[in-house]
Design an enzyme around this catalytic site. Structure first.
Site, short mmCIF file in Angstrom:
data_model
loop_
_atom_site.label_atom_id
_atom_site.label_comp_id
_atom_site.label_asym_id
_atom_site.label_seq_id
_atom_site.Cartn_x
_atom_site.Cartn_y
_atom_site.Cartn_z
N GLU A 1 16.55 31.95 51.37
CA GLU A 1 17.34 31.85 52.60
C GLU A 1 17.90 33.22 52.93
OE1 GLU A 1 20.35 28.81 51.59
OE2 GLU A 1 18.95 28.28 50.02
N HIS B 1 27.14 25.35 54.19
CA HIS B 1 26.11 25.17 55.22
C HIS B 1 26.65 24.56 56.53
CE1 HIS B 1 23.33 26.56 52.35
NE2 HIS B 1 22.97 25.43 51.79
N HIS C 1 16.53 26.87 56.03
CA HIS C 1 16.62 26.39 54.64
C HIS C 1 15.30 25.77 54.16
CE1 HIS C 1 18.45 24.85 51.01
NE2 HIS C 1 19.65 25.21 51.39
C1 GLA Z 1 21.66 26.17 49.03
C2 GLA Z 1 22.77 26.27 48.07
C3 GLA Z 1 22.51 25.34 46.94
C4 GLA Z 1 22.31 23.93 47.45
C5 GLA Z 1 21.22 23.87 48.44
C6 GLA Z 1 21.10 22.50 49.02
O1 GLA Z 1 20.53 26.76 48.56
O2 GLA Z 1 22.98 27.57 47.59
O3 GLA Z 1 23.56 25.41 46.02
O4 GLA Z 1 23.47 23.52 48.07
O5 GLA Z 1 21.48 24.81 49.44
O6 GLA Z 1 21.05 21.49 48.07
#
Ligand code: GLA
Length: 348
Positions: free
Chosen positions: A312, A107, A181
């Site tokens: 997402e 991210h 997100h």
């Molecule tokens: C995304 C990732 C997860 C986790 C979340 C945040 O969805 O794929 O593995 O990192 O973000 O906790």
């Protein structure tokens, strides 16, 4: 009607003011977002009896957000999801990124787009209202090449649509994978887990992952596995058969390769609330809130495991290291464009 208002949400340690914008539509929907990370702090929609609730997981103050949260409602960039080992090469040059998720980059790194204040401006039209977030991510930020100019527009329409339009341009070749997100609980944030939500994901294939959640390679068919959501199925129905819960990238089955296509539909049977997602992106990460464990709260409730889910919309994880995946390279002169629309409603 007044579609837009704004107020001070809080102050960063260095004194920078953070503003919260409120968008309203003619159907009783409200969306709130702050210029810190472009975080959606509220999406309020009526249930089948007309009772409104905030259906996105949130924290109650800027201080709480600064203490930490697992990417609630924020703009994720430069690269959503994981890049294996925090490394990739482009045009023969190697780049090293921050590793902030075990051995991998996640991210956008240590200080991604979710932890910056964006320039924000609200605007009103006859049947919608919007907030435009802008930021220039400097060359080298978190290890990525190129000065990247990014614009993200959140619009709330009178059709109960929350639309997100992303554009970006660079002055050096780079890689890019933007998303939002938001965590959803259509029964209301904090109102129990989401295992009873009925989910449809329009995807025949998904990306199996290794133990650090990096895709192994080729997409595999979901048919006859607990990954198949082509028919609406309760999130909890087969989750016990999926080690760790759902945290997978689904390759969307598209009728047309271009433009907006159906991604997912969600129904929460008790409240009657529904959400339908359309996107221009090739894939969606379905995450069932596996890492929530009660340490982060909103509205006085500790969010426990599976209290929210994320859809997402994005490109495949680790694309910069996987030449067979659709490209995430952006070159000078090209314009990155991505649109995702969330349409909210109720069933009887
Ligand atoms: C995304 C990732 C997860 C986790 C979340 C945040 O969805 O794929 O593995 O990192 O973000 O906790």
């Amino acid at each position: 009607m007044q579609r837009i208002s704004k107020k001070t949400f809080g102050k960063l340690e260095d004194g920078t003011e953070v503003t919260e914008f409120t968008l309203r539509n003619a159907k009783g929907m409200t969306v709130r977002a702050i210029d810190y990370g472009g975080i959606l702090t509220a999406v309020e929609t009526p249930d089948r009896t007309g009772m409104a609730a905030n259906i996105t997981l949130h924290r109650d103050s800027l201080d709480d957000y600064l203490k930490g949260h697992p990417y609630f409602g924020c703009i994720v960039g430069r690269f959503a999801n994981r890049i294996a080992g925090g490394k990739f090469s482009l045009d023969g040059k190697e780049y090293a990124l921050a590793t902030n998720d075990g051995p991998n980059h996640l991210h956008g790194g240590k200080r991604g787009f979710d932890k910056h204040v964006w320039k924000a401006e609200a605007a009103e039209k006859a049947d919608s209202a919007s907030i435009t977030f802008r930021r220039v991510s400097p060359d080298g930020e978190e290890g990525y090449p190129g000065n990247l100019t990014v614009t993200v527009v959140y619009s709330l329409t009178d059709d109960n649509e929350l639309r997100m339009d992303y554009t970006a341009e660079t002055d050096k070749p780079t890689v890019l994978n933007l998303t939002n997100h938001a965590y959803w609980n259509l029964a209301g944030a904090g109102n129990g887990d989401v295992l009873g939500h009925e989910l449809m994901i329009q995807a025949d294939r998904y990306l199996p992952v290794d133990e650090t959640l990096i895709p192994l390679g080729e997409p595999k068919l979901v048919a006859d596995t607990p990954m198949d959501f082509n028919q609406p199925t309760k999130i909890g129905a087969r989750i016990a058969q999926v080690e760790g819960g759902y945290d997978h990238c689904y390759v969307l089955t598209r009728e047309k390769p271009e433009g907006l296509g159906l991604c997912a539909r969600v129904v929460e049977p008790k409240s009657g609330r529904t959400m339908e997602i359309h996107t221009t992106q090739p894939a969606v990460q379905f995450y069932s809130g596996n890492f929530l464990h009660g340490s982060v709260s909103g509205g006085g409730v500790d969010y426990k495991k599976h209290f929210g889910f994320c859809l997402e919309t994005q490109h495949y994880p680790d694309s910069p290291n996987k030449p067979d995946y659709p490209t995430t390279v952006l070159r000078p002169g090209q314009v990155y464009r991505h649109t995702t629309v969330h349409r909210f409603g109720v069933i009887e």
